[in-house]
Design a protein around this motif. Sequence first.
Motif, PDB file in Angstrom:
ATOM      1  N   ILE A 119      -5.895  -1.361   0.592  1.00  0.00           N
ATOM      2  CA  ILE A 119      -5.444  -0.026   0.521  1.00  0.00           C
ATOM      3  C   ILE A 119      -4.773   0.136  -0.759  1.00  0.00           C
ATOM      4  O   ILE A 119      -5.006   0.969  -1.630  1.00  0.00           O
ATOM      5  CB  ILE A 119      -4.555   0.461   1.727  1.00  0.00           C
ATOM      6  CG1 ILE A 119      -5.409   0.280   3.084  1.00  0.00           C
ATOM      7  CG2 ILE A 119      -4.146   1.890   1.449  1.00  0.00           C
ATOM      8  CD1 ILE A 119      -4.604   0.827   4.202  1.00  0.00           C
ATOM      9  N   GLY A 120      -4.003  -1.069  -1.027  1.00  0.00           N
ATOM     10  CA  GLY A 120      -3.014  -1.051  -2.283  1.00  0.00           C
ATOM     11  C   GLY A 120      -3.770  -0.954  -3.398  1.00  0.00           C
ATOM     12  O   GLY A 120      -4.021  -0.337  -4.425  1.00  0.00           O
ATOM     13  N   ALA A 167       0.771  -1.173   0.043  1.00  0.00           N
ATOM     14  CA  ALA A 167       0.106   0.042  -0.053  1.00  0.00           C
ATOM     15  C   ALA A 167       0.692   1.228  -0.147  1.00  0.00           C
ATOM     16  O   ALA A 167       0.280   2.377  -0.105  1.00  0.00           O
ATOM     17  CB  ALA A 167      -0.856  -0.037   1.215  1.00  0.00           C
ATOM     18  N   ARG A 168       2.190   1.218   0.133  1.00  0.00           N
ATOM     19  CA  ARG A 168       3.243   2.159   0.181  1.00  0.00           C
ATOM     20  C   ARG A 168       2.778   3.265   0.860  1.00  0.00           C
ATOM     21  O   ARG A 168       2.814   4.508   0.780  1.00  0.00           O
ATOM     22  CB  ARG A 168       3.337   2.898  -1.450  1.00  0.00           C
ATOM     23  CG  ARG A 168       3.579   1.946  -2.434  1.00  0.00           C
ATOM     24  CD  ARG A 168       4.968   0.913  -2.037  1.00  0.00           C
ATOM     25  NE  ARG A 168       6.131   1.762  -2.494  1.00  0.00           N
ATOM     26  CZ  ARG A 168       7.107   1.495  -1.701  1.00  0.00           C
ATOM     27  NH1 ARG A 168       7.223   0.467  -0.802  1.00  0.00           N
ATOM     28  NH2 ARG A 168       8.228   2.107  -1.728  1.00  0.00           N
ATOM     29  N   ILE A 169       2.398   3.014   2.145  1.00  0.00           N
ATOM     30  CA  ILE A 169       2.032   4.083   3.364  1.00  0.00           C
ATOM     31  C   ILE A 169       3.131   3.793   4.372  1.00  0.00           C
ATOM     32  O   ILE A 169       3.482   2.511   4.973  1.00  0.00           O
ATOM     33  CB  ILE A 169       0.639   3.946   3.892  1.00  0.00           C
ATOM     34  CG1 ILE A 169      -0.195   4.331   3.088  1.00  0.00           C
ATOM     35  CG2 ILE A 169       0.690   4.791   5.117  1.00  0.00           C
ATOM     36  CD1 ILE A 169      -1.725   3.899   3.605  1.00  0.00           C
ATOM     37  N   GLN A 210      -4.279 -12.612  -7.420  1.00  0.00           N
ATOM     38  CA  GLN A 210      -3.174 -13.826  -6.972  1.00  0.00           C
ATOM     39  C   GLN A 210      -3.053 -13.575  -5.328  1.00  0.00           C
ATOM     40  O   GLN A 210      -3.086 -14.539  -4.656  1.00  0.00           O
ATOM     41  CB  GLN A 210      -1.885 -13.155  -7.502  1.00  0.00           C
ATOM     42  CG  GLN A 210      -0.615 -14.393  -7.540  1.00  0.00           C
ATOM     43  CD  GLN A 210       0.555 -13.513  -7.530  1.00  0.00           C
ATOM     44  OE1 GLN A 210       0.676 -12.349  -7.839  1.00  0.00           O
ATOM     45  NE2 GLN A 210       1.573 -14.281  -7.625  1.00  0.00           N
ATOM     46  N   LEU A 211      -3.087 -12.282  -4.822  1.00  0.00           N
ATOM     47  CA  LEU A 211      -3.023 -12.352  -3.321  1.00  0.00           C
ATOM     48  C   LEU A 211      -4.130 -12.920  -2.596  1.00  0.00           C
ATOM     49  O   LEU A 211      -3.975 -13.448  -1.578  1.00  0.00           O
ATOM     50  CB  LEU A 211      -2.814 -10.623  -3.100  1.00  0.00           C
ATOM     51  CG  LEU A 211      -1.336 -10.313  -3.318  1.00  0.00           C
ATOM     52  CD1 LEU A 211      -1.450  -8.811  -3.209  1.00  0.00           C
ATOM     53  CD2 LEU A 211      -0.285 -10.790  -2.316  1.00  0.00           C
ATOM     54  N   ILE A 212      -5.383 -12.788  -3.341  1.00  0.00           N
ATOM     55  CA  ILE A 212      -6.431 -13.395  -2.538  1.00  0.00           C
ATOM     56  C   ILE A 212      -6.699 -14.653  -2.643  1.00  0.00           C
ATOM     57  O   ILE A 212      -6.729 -15.475  -1.834  1.00  0.00           O
ATOM     58  CB  ILE A 212      -7.750 -12.786  -3.345  1.00  0.00           C
ATOM     59  CG1 ILE A 212      -7.957 -11.281  -3.206  1.00  0.00           C
ATOM     60  CG2 ILE A 212      -9.281 -13.441  -2.940  1.00  0.00           C
ATOM     61  CD1 ILE A 212      -7.913 -10.723  -1.796  1.00  0.00           C
ATOM     62  N   GLY A 227      -4.705   2.091  -6.489  1.00  0.00           N
ATOM     63  CA  GLY A 227      -4.605   1.885  -7.737  1.00  0.00           C
ATOM     64  C   GLY A 227      -2.924   1.181  -7.946  1.00  0.00           C
ATOM     65  O   GLY A 227      -2.346   1.174  -8.819  1.00  0.00           O
ATOM     66  N   LEU A 228      -2.228   0.673  -6.714  1.00  0.00           N
ATOM     67  CA  LEU A 228      -1.254   0.220  -6.610  1.00  0.00           C
ATOM     68  C   LEU A 228      -0.927  -1.258  -7.032  1.00  0.00           C
ATOM     69  O   LEU A 228       0.132  -1.713  -7.569  1.00  0.00           O
ATOM     70  CB  LEU A 228      -0.472   0.410  -5.130  1.00  0.00           C
ATOM     71  CG  LEU A 228      -0.382   1.776  -4.751  1.00  0.00           C
ATOM     72  CD1 LEU A 228       0.050   1.913  -3.587  1.00  0.00           C
ATOM     73  CD2 LEU A 228       0.612   2.651  -5.813  1.00  0.00           C
ATOM     74  N   LEU A 229      -2.157  -2.172  -7.251  1.00  0.00           N
ATOM     75  CA  LEU A 229      -2.291  -3.586  -7.053  1.00  0.00           C
ATOM     76  C   LEU A 229      -3.023  -3.660  -8.481  1.00  0.00           C
ATOM     77  O   LEU A 229      -3.864  -3.119  -8.493  1.00  0.00           O
ATOM     78  CB  LEU A 229      -2.644  -4.137  -6.209  1.00  0.00           C
ATOM     79  CG  LEU A 229      -2.187  -4.144  -4.616  1.00  0.00           C
ATOM     80  CD1 LEU A 229      -2.704  -4.887  -3.820  1.00  0.00           C
ATOM     81  CD2 LEU A 229      -0.563  -4.754  -4.844  1.00  0.00           C
TER      82      LEU A 229
END
Length: 611
Positions: A421-422, A321-323, A435-437, A426-428
């Motif tokens: 959040i990612g 999520a780059r936070i 794939q993550l799910i 729009g980061l994913l």
Amino acid sequence: MCGIVGYIGTRDAYPVLIKGLKRLEYRGYDSAGVALLNGDTTIYKKKGKVSELEDYVRGKETKSTIGMGHTRWATHGEPNDVNAHPHQSEKGLFTIIHNGIIENYSVLKKTLMDQGMKFYSETDTEVLANLIEYIYTSEDVSVEVAISLALQKVVGAFGLVAISSEDPNLMIAARRSSPLVIGLGNNEYFIASDATPIVEYTDRVIYLNNDDIALIRRDELILKNLVSETTKVNIKTLEMSISEMEKQGYEHFMLKEIFEQPRSIMDTFRGRIQTETNEIRLGGLLDVKDQLVNAKRIVVIACGTSWHAGLVGEYLIEDLARIPVEVEYASEFRYRNPMIGPDDVVLAISQSGETADTLAAIQLAREAGALVLGICNVAGSSISRETHAGVYTHAGIEIGVASTKSFTAQVTVLTMMAIMIGKEKGLLSEQRFSQLIKELYAVPAKIEKILELNDEFKRIAEIYKDASNALYLGRGVSFPVALEGALKLKEISYIHAEGYPAAEMKHGPIALIDANMPVVFIATMDGSYDKIVNNIQEVKARNGEVIAIVTEGDTIIREMADHVIEIPKSDESLVSLTAVVPLQLIAYHIALMRGCNVDQPRNLAKSVTVE
Ligand code: M6R
């Protein structure tokens, strides 16, 4: 923390109290006691487990329909019969049980001693009992008013139940910072520090708020605040079953809870992942989602195992999520001057929802204007109520003092938050999201497979059960897993263990390595695989004994390590969920082989409700 149980009604109080104390024993187990009011008050108390109290009381008079019981985790005064609760005031007019700490007890004690009052125990609780009696006799007020006036003088935390021979049909419960819940029956009430002793009698409960006083008679309950104004009664329905609180054939709660992880992880993500719309929906965060997604910084506050989960969260949220995330020990955060403000999101993680330091840190963050979110396992707990919004882990009740399924459930929530959040930012890509799910859905089955290796973990435990020290090493997201593995081993087996980032080993811990030092590597195939292989070689070159958690099919580490444990391959982001399981089981078996009390390790309690 300690356990409190109280009963007022029409049935025999003693069996209710003893059963309740057994359910609460995980909260504290150095001494236990009961007080039964039947005209006069009879007190039985004993150092040791509830079963020792039960043996002591067997054959003695227990007739009463009003009573209370306590199981203690000592704060003031060593565990012994005298310091055990209940405590009675000097003339015997008031009897109380108490969780929490009376911080100004020494000043109050001195004042009361100056008035000629005598004390028999070293506890802060006896001071409170005497203070109530002193006010009652010197100010000529009612039992209720004496208790409110005394509590107004108290600095600190209390979950308190009081009875008095002066008003033998009244039971009083009061809380500040130490939880109390009241179960509503038919002309009967049950009071407890958590709902476990209540659930088999009723599912209608009231959670007391800070500075609430409940005046309970068989046919009525009145809720007031400390200055005697009546407050609103808010009845909730308990969602808990009796079978959850039983070992269900397992030898220990810890073992049961380790084996429950496939289910508890599934329960935690079930219904929150919408595969049709490729969405993660965390209901408790809907109102604050924009603020969370646009956060400039997230500060995680937690203690112990929950802090380790927070470190996994740091890795996940920064990666997906780059936070920027900072993970703070709640106890440190609250006592410095942290730079927190309205632009920050503070995320409190706690299984019990009652950890005193985490609660205080939440308070501080709220006062500084931050948005405070929670990840909590116990519904209705203080942390779940003190945070602005949050997500429950659905791990189910955790009774073993060593946290196991709560860690993996917390990591599951953090994983969903990071992915959510990612995705929102729009980061994913759709493909990475799916794939993550898919990987998350696959975790329970992978854990099932790891659990099938239990005999292998037992074999390894047998080899290392007499070690005096152990080192746990991992890199990236596996570093918090190393910390968690070390914590599990030390807290239940009393073997000294340290977790380190594998690369840090060369900056000090390597000096410890010799043929007697088991070194556990979390060495799954990820971005730093080659580096960790080097670290293993460095340990082997110094005759260290290596136990390596590796990805299924790994042949390289098999050549070097003394023992390898193969776990199914998973996405690097999710590896903590599977890699921690062998470490939990190895710690469990070692503790058992050393004759330790796995579910109730010495000096510990399930949740630390005092600083
Ligand atoms: O209930 P909490 O998650 O706030 O508790 C925090 C720690 O006290 C807890 O994780 C503790 O470290 C565990 N018993 C370790 O297994």
